[in-house]
Design an enzyme around this catalytic site. Structure first.
Site, PDB file in Angstrom:
ATOM      1  CE  LYS A  59      -0.449  -0.040   5.041  1.00 59.58           C
ATOM      2  NZ  LYS A  59      -1.378  -0.006   6.195  1.00 59.58           N
ATOM      3  CE1 TYR A 278      13.013  32.155   5.265  1.00 56.85           C
ATOM      4  CE2 TYR A 278      13.371  29.821   4.791  1.00 56.85           C
ATOM      5  CZ  TYR A 278      13.005  31.096   4.373  1.00 56.85           C
ATOM      6  OH  TYR A 278      12.630  31.301   3.075  1.00 56.85           O
ATOM      7  CG  MET A 331       9.521  24.284   0.170  1.00 60.52           C
ATOM      8  SD  MET A 331       8.306  25.360  -0.581  1.00 60.52           S
ATOM      9  CE  MET A 331       7.306  25.830   0.837  1.00 60.52           C
TER      10      MET A 331
END
Length: 414
Positions: A59, A278, A331
């Site tokens: 799965k 950051y 990101m």
């Protein structure tokens, strides 16, 4: 990992190294899946569970490793039964492997019978309403493909209650019932001394014995290592196939499967006292050399593995040595402290290892604050992907670049 990658046409089979080199010019990360390792893990589990049949849970796109590629490789190795979560997953697997039995763990919904019949797969039925709807479909259509019955023995998630399971025993005794498997799911199989294991085993053994002639299945990956009493007629390993440790209280008996590498896009030097990333949460305590790599949390490398002035984060392997992450993971990018490497050991365009070469799925899970299952299923969609082994040469698969996107320059040779 890429969920709908496009295959790059090739003039002939290429080695993993050649595929990787071809991908580096445009993609920041390369993810390699070792199908031979998956086969070896399945065979080890199969041997551990003899005489029970060893199936494979594939799965969530085979835990992010590619359900079509994994099912083909395991089918060639002798696996005869697969478990997926949804009908759509079953459809993709059936296209890859025409013969094996496929069970759909998500259950049966009214008006979905034709979907099951069209691809010859079996629902795992978890309550009496599902069973009634399944019966109606089979009676009207004449379909005799079979179904599994899931009995809840303590998970309190899916499955018939014990009372409901007892209520269908007369149906089993009457014959021609269409039930091909009775199963349950362990709550704490990875904890060897959990009292829930013995309690669930006793409950399942008692009810399964009344399903005369129907094969029974209880053990997941960790359950296999609880011993023969838990193995019944069929075992259902999932995460262990992909290298996650099924015995976290002992050494991992499984081979690693996934390797993740990322490209260095810049080398830069900063002075003592300067911050990185950051929030400025990480401060250089000495003149520091950084490597910036083209992977971030959008690629499934969790922000939780960041470092700050009080906490050391995850490590990556650069030029054969472990180097710490510097600052917050963003990101698309991660900064790595490579100050202690020899001069010119790392250069723009070189690859670093985020998973593999001793960095395990379970180690990353520790830094991510989660489990290996989530690490594998979260790896992002922007990697070039290479399959190796599995008695088949797989072409490189990678997502198409955005239309009009500027391509980075080709890296120098490593």
């Amino acid at each position: 990992m890429a969920s709908d990658p496009k295959t790059i046409p090739q003039s002939g089979p290429l080695s993993a190294g050649a595929d990787q080199a071809a991908a580096l010019a445009a993609y920041g990360g390369v993810l390699t899946v070792d199908l031979d390792a998956i086969i070896a893990n399945w065979r080890k589990l199969e041997k551990t569970a003899v005489p029970a049949e060893c199936s494979a849970v594939i799965k969530a796109d085979a835990y992010g490793c590619g359900a079509e590629q994994v099912s083909r490789a395991l089918s060639k190795a002798g696996c005869r039964t697969f478990f997926v979560a949804t009908i759509e997953e079953a459809r993709k697997v059936r296209a890859a492997v025409p013969e094996p039995t496929i069970y759909v763990l998500g259950g049966y919904f009214q008006n979905t019978g034709e979907h099951y019949a069209n691809i010859n797969c079996r629902p795992v039925i978890g309550d009496l309403n599902e069973l009634a709807e399944w019966d109606v479909f089979c009676r009207r259509s004449g379909w005799t493909g079979g179904a599994a019955v899931h009995i809840d023995t303590g998970m309190n998630r899916l499955g018939l209650t014990l009372a409901d399971a007892q209520a269908i025993i007369p149906r089993i005794n009457a014959g021609d019932h269409g039930i091909t498997l009775v199963m349950s799911h362990l709550v704490s199989a990875e904890q060897l001394n959990s009292p829930l294991n013995a309690k669930q085993l006793a409950t399942f053994r008692s009810i399964a014995s009344e399903f005369s002639g129907v094969p029974a299945a209880l053990a997941n990956s960790s359950g296999i290592f609880l011993g023969a009493p838990f193995q019944f007629d069929l075992v259902r390993p999932g995460a262990a196939l992909y290298g996650v440790n099924p015995t976290p209280e002992a050494d991992n008996p499984m081979q690693p499967v996934v390797e993740l590498k990322a490209r260095i896009v810049q080398i830069r030097n900063i002075e003592r006292g300067e911050s990185v990333g950051y929030g400025g949460t990480w401060t250089a305590r000495r003149p520091t050399k950084l490597a910036i790599i083209a992977v971030g949390y959008a690629d499934g490398y969790f922000r939780a593995a960041s470092s700050n002035d009080g906490t050391r984060g995850a490590e990556v392997i650069v030029a054969g040595k472990r180097c710490p992450i510097a600052g917050r993971i963003s990101m698309d990018l991660i900064a790595i402290d490579i100050t202690d490497l020899p001069p010119n050991a790392a250069r723009r365009g070189h690859m670093v290892t985020l998973l593999g070469d001793g960095i395990t799925v379970d180690e990353l899970a520790h830094h991510f604050g989660t489990i290996g299952y989530e690490v594998l299923t979260s790896l992002g969609r922007r990697y070039a992907r290479i399959y190796k082994g599995g008695d088949v040469v797989e072409p490189l698969e990678r997502p198409a670049p955005p239309t009009g996107a500027e391509q980075p320059p080709s890296p120098p040779p490593s």
